[in-house]
Design a protein around this motif. Structure first.
Motif, PDB file in Angstrom:
ATOM      1  N   MET A  26      42.959  28.849  35.319  1.00  0.00           N
ATOM      2  CA  MET A  26      42.720  30.336  35.298  1.00  0.00           C
ATOM      3  C   MET A  26      43.421  31.428  36.302  1.00  0.00           C
ATOM      4  SD  MET A  26      39.517  33.329  34.150  1.00  0.00           S
ATOM      5  CE  MET A  26      39.742  34.775  33.633  1.00  0.00           C
ATOM      6  N   ARG A  27      44.342  31.998  35.920  1.00  0.00           N
ATOM      7  CA  ARG A  27      44.931  32.595  37.748  1.00  0.00           C
ATOM      8  C   ARG A  27      44.155  33.515  38.497  1.00  0.00           C
ATOM      9  NH1 ARG A  27      48.701  34.911  35.079  1.00  0.00           N
ATOM     10  NH2 ARG A  27      48.557  34.461  33.234  1.00  0.00           N
ATOM     11  N   LEU A  28      43.440  33.879  39.266  1.00  0.00           N
ATOM     12  CA  LEU A  28      42.726  34.598  39.754  1.00  0.00           C
ATOM     13  C   LEU A  28      43.689  34.924  41.537  1.00  0.00           C
ATOM     14  CD1 LEU A  28      39.184  34.095  39.475  1.00  0.00           C
ATOM     15  CD2 LEU A  28      40.447  35.472  38.121  1.00  0.00           C
ATOM     16  N   ASP A  29      43.646  36.557  41.196  1.00  0.00           N
ATOM     17  CA  ASP A  29      44.068  37.281  42.578  1.00  0.00           C
ATOM     18  C   ASP A  29      43.031  36.541  44.220  1.00  0.00           C
ATOM     19  OD1 ASP A  29      46.328  38.278  41.235  1.00  0.00           O
ATOM     20  OD2 ASP A  29      45.700  40.567  41.342  1.00  0.00           O
ATOM     21  N   ASP A  30      43.638  36.288  45.005  1.00  0.00           N
ATOM     22  CA  ASP A  30      42.982  36.526  45.731  1.00  0.00           C
ATOM     23  C   ASP A  30      42.030  37.553  46.485  1.00  0.00           C
ATOM     24  OD1 ASP A  30      43.999  33.828  47.195  1.00  0.00           O
ATOM     25  OD2 ASP A  30      45.694  34.999  48.072  1.00  0.00           O
ATOM     26  N   TYR A  31      40.937  36.700  46.332  1.00  0.00           N
ATOM     27  CA  TYR A  31      39.245  38.160  46.934  1.00  0.00           C
ATOM     28  C   TYR A  31      40.457  39.073  47.464  1.00  0.00           C
ATOM     29  CZ  TYR A  31      39.271  35.438  51.130  1.00  0.00           C
ATOM     30  OH  TYR A  31      39.445  35.033  52.527  1.00  0.00           O
ATOM     31  N   ASP A  32      39.098  40.496  46.987  1.00  0.00           N
ATOM     32  CA  ASP A  32      39.766  41.785  47.967  1.00  0.00           C
ATOM     33  C   ASP A  32      38.417  41.553  49.212  1.00  0.00           C
ATOM     34  OD1 ASP A  32      41.118  42.957  45.798  1.00  0.00           O
ATOM     35  OD2 ASP A  32      38.736  43.891  45.107  1.00  0.00           O
ATOM     36  N   GLN A  33      39.577  42.709  50.570  1.00  0.00           N
ATOM     37  CA  GLN A  33      38.223  42.613  51.535  1.00  0.00           C
ATOM     38  C   GLN A  33      37.203  42.828  51.172  1.00  0.00           C
ATOM     39  OE1 GLN A  33      39.657  40.984  54.424  1.00  0.00           O
ATOM     40  NE2 GLN A  33      41.153  39.449  52.906  1.00  0.00           N
ATOM     41  N   ASP A  34      36.762  43.912  50.139  1.00  0.00           N
ATOM     42  CA  ASP A  34      35.829  44.725  50.557  1.00  0.00           C
ATOM     43  C   ASP A  34      34.812  43.638  50.323  1.00  0.00           C
ATOM     44  OD1 ASP A  34      36.774  44.596  47.885  1.00  0.00           O
ATOM     45  OD2 ASP A  34      36.052  47.258  47.622  1.00  0.00           O
ATOM     46  N   ILE A  35      34.614  42.838  49.398  1.00  0.00           N
ATOM     47  CA  ILE A  35      33.562  42.483  48.892  1.00  0.00           C
ATOM     48  C   ILE A  35      32.718  41.895  50.108  1.00  0.00           C
ATOM     49  CG2 ILE A  35      34.371  41.409  47.170  1.00  0.00           C
ATOM     50  CD1 ILE A  35      35.119  38.752  47.866  1.00  0.00           C
ATOM     51  N   CYS A  39      34.775  33.123  45.542  1.00  0.00           N
ATOM     52  CA  CYS A  39      34.957  34.581  46.621  1.00  0.00           C
ATOM     53  C   CYS A  39      36.007  35.300  45.489  1.00  0.00           C
ATOM     54  CB  CYS A  39      35.471  34.156  47.815  1.00  0.00           C
ATOM     55  SG  CYS A  39      34.814  33.719  48.899  1.00  0.00           S
ATOM     56  N   ASN A  40      37.076  34.631  45.736  1.00  0.00           N
ATOM     57  CA  ASN A  40      38.414  35.179  44.178  1.00  0.00           C
ATOM     58  C   ASN A  40      37.423  35.609  42.140  1.00  0.00           C
ATOM     59  OD1 ASN A  40      40.321  34.608  46.112  1.00  0.00           O
ATOM     60  ND2 ASN A  40      40.836  32.868  44.958  1.00  0.00           N
ATOM     61  N   ALA A  41      35.823  34.876  42.188  1.00  0.00           N
ATOM     62  CA  ALA A  41      35.328  34.682  40.923  1.00  0.00           C
ATOM     63  C   ALA A  41      34.751  35.761  41.116  1.00  0.00           C
ATOM     64  CB  ALA A  41      34.901  33.349  40.097  1.00  0.00           C
ATOM     65  N   PHE A  42      34.177  36.189  42.219  1.00  0.00           N
ATOM     66  CA  PHE A  42      32.893  37.281  42.667  1.00  0.00           C
ATOM     67  C   PHE A  42      34.041  38.346  42.531  1.00  0.00           C
ATOM     68  CE2 PHE A  42      30.640  39.605  45.962  1.00  0.00           C
ATOM     69  CZ  PHE A  42      29.894  40.117  45.086  1.00  0.00           C
ATOM     70  N   SER A  43      34.818  38.670  43.217  1.00  0.00           N
ATOM     71  CA  SER A  43      35.673  39.788  43.256  1.00  0.00           C
ATOM     72  C   SER A  43      36.805  40.462  42.043  1.00  0.00           C
ATOM     73  CB  SER A  43      36.655  39.041  44.754  1.00  0.00           C
ATOM     74  OG  SER A  43      37.852  40.877  45.213  1.00  0.00           O
ATOM     75  N   SER A  44      37.279  39.663  40.899  1.00  0.00           N
ATOM     76  CA  SER A  44      37.335  39.896  39.675  1.00  0.00           C
ATOM     77  C   SER A  44      36.471  39.953  39.173  1.00  0.00           C
ATOM     78  CB  SER A  44      38.040  39.025  39.020  1.00  0.00           C
ATOM     79  OG  SER A  44      38.311  38.232  37.828  1.00  0.00           O
ATOM     80  N   ALA A  45      34.786  39.871  39.129  1.00  0.00           N
ATOM     81  CA  ALA A  45      33.769  40.658  38.388  1.00  0.00           C
ATOM     82  C   ALA A  45      33.522  41.571  38.987  1.00  0.00           C
ATOM     83  CB  ALA A  45      32.699  39.125  38.806  1.00  0.00           C
TER      84      ALA A  45
END
Length: 305
Positions: free
Chosen positions: A1-10, A103-109
């Motif tokens: 799964m191609r997720l973006d890098d995590y956002d900085q506000d997580i 972190c990437n999955a958490f940010s996406s969720a």
């Protein structure tokens, strides 16, 4: 799964270098510590409710009231504050390959559910992701230990993870792949959604009223709904799915079903003791969420599961 890098506000905390939390008074705590690895073998990536309840019975947890919902000892969403942190940057907290995946999955969720809540006119409050290591950590629900697996603590609205569990997925549960890891985070995020919607609190109240077997059955429905919510997240990001991702998720759901884990650990299956659902049930509700993409389709409390 191609997720973006995590956002900085997580909101991410790192307890991997901290000393583990204690279990309070009472000799029973030491006994349960010795049993935790065996008890942990019963569970997959859901909140390890039974383990924590056992620890509480031996005086180990001072704030168990909100474990399945926003009860009297839980912290209301509007009162959860962001911790000061230990001086690490977000990049330092999400430093390893496994931590970065989490972190990437958490940010996406977080982005997915914030948008879903906005669409339905609901107020969304983001949880936090907390990493801890083999030496243990501390949550608002008590000590965090690797043998407990990943879990969600409603008292501080934290998703707790020892990223070593990802290695267990591959080596012990034979469920490799990045999507299997993302499913772990998405499932725990589903428990946060249940906290925000009040479902966890309703279940907790009902569990206090009914007997143990009926209480376990309610726990199963709660866990299956979290699986379905994980599927809803995947559906909202289906344009990022790659060949084999769905199979990875189904393989992980199959590996952590109560019947499969009990059969492997004790050679027999005891349905009345199920707290997370069978392999077939977990696969079915994950699939239902992925096919519908609709949280309303995740009503595990009406009818049979």
């Amino acid at each position: 799964m191609r997720l973006d890098d995590y956002d900085q506000d997580i909101n991410v905390e790192d307890q991997r270098g901290a000393a583990g939390g204690g279990f309070g008074g009472g000799g029973g705590g030491g006994l349960l510590l010795g049993l935790l690895p065996m008890i942990g073998s019963r569970f997959g990536c859901g909140g390890i409710v039974v383990v924590l309840l056992l620890l509480a019975a031996f005086g180990g947890l001072g704030n168990l009231g909100g474990l399945l919902g926003g009860g009297g000892s839980g912290v209301p969403a509007t009162q959860v504050s962001r911790p000061a942190g230990n001086g690490e940057t977000l990049a330092q907290k999400c430093d390893t390959q496994a931590a970065r995946a989490a972190c990437n999955a958490f940010s996406s969720a977080q982005n997915t559910w914030e948008a879903l809540f906005a669409r339905s006119g609901q107020r969304f409050v983001a949880p936090k992701l907390v990493f801890f290591g083999q030496q243990g950590g501390q949550s608002g629900c008590g000590a965090a230990m690797s043998a407990m697996g990943p879990f969600y603590c409603p008292s501080d609205q934290g998703i707790y993870l020892d990223t070593g569990f990802f290695d267990e997925l591959t080596n012990r549960f034979k469920a490799p792949g990045d999507f299997a890891q993302y499913y772990v985070i998405a499932h725990e995020f589903g428990h946060h959604i249940q906290q925000l919607t009040g479902t966890s609190e309703q279940v907790q109240r009902e569990q206090q009223r009914v007997g143990k077997t009926a209480g376990n059955a309610l726990s199963v429905r709660l866990e299956l709904q979290a699986d379905c919510y994980a599927g809803v997240w995947a559906a909202a990001n289906r344009n990022r799915l790659e060949p084999g991702d769905v199979e990875e998720g189904m393989r992980a759901a199959q590996a952590i079903g109560d019947d499969t884990l009990q059969r492997e650990s004790q050679g027999r299956v005891v349905p009345d003791s199920f707290t997370h659902g069978t392999s077939a049930q977990r696969q079915e509700w994950l699939r239902r969420g992925m096919q519908s993409g609709d949280p309303a389709a995740c009503d595990t409390f009406s009818g049979a599961v």
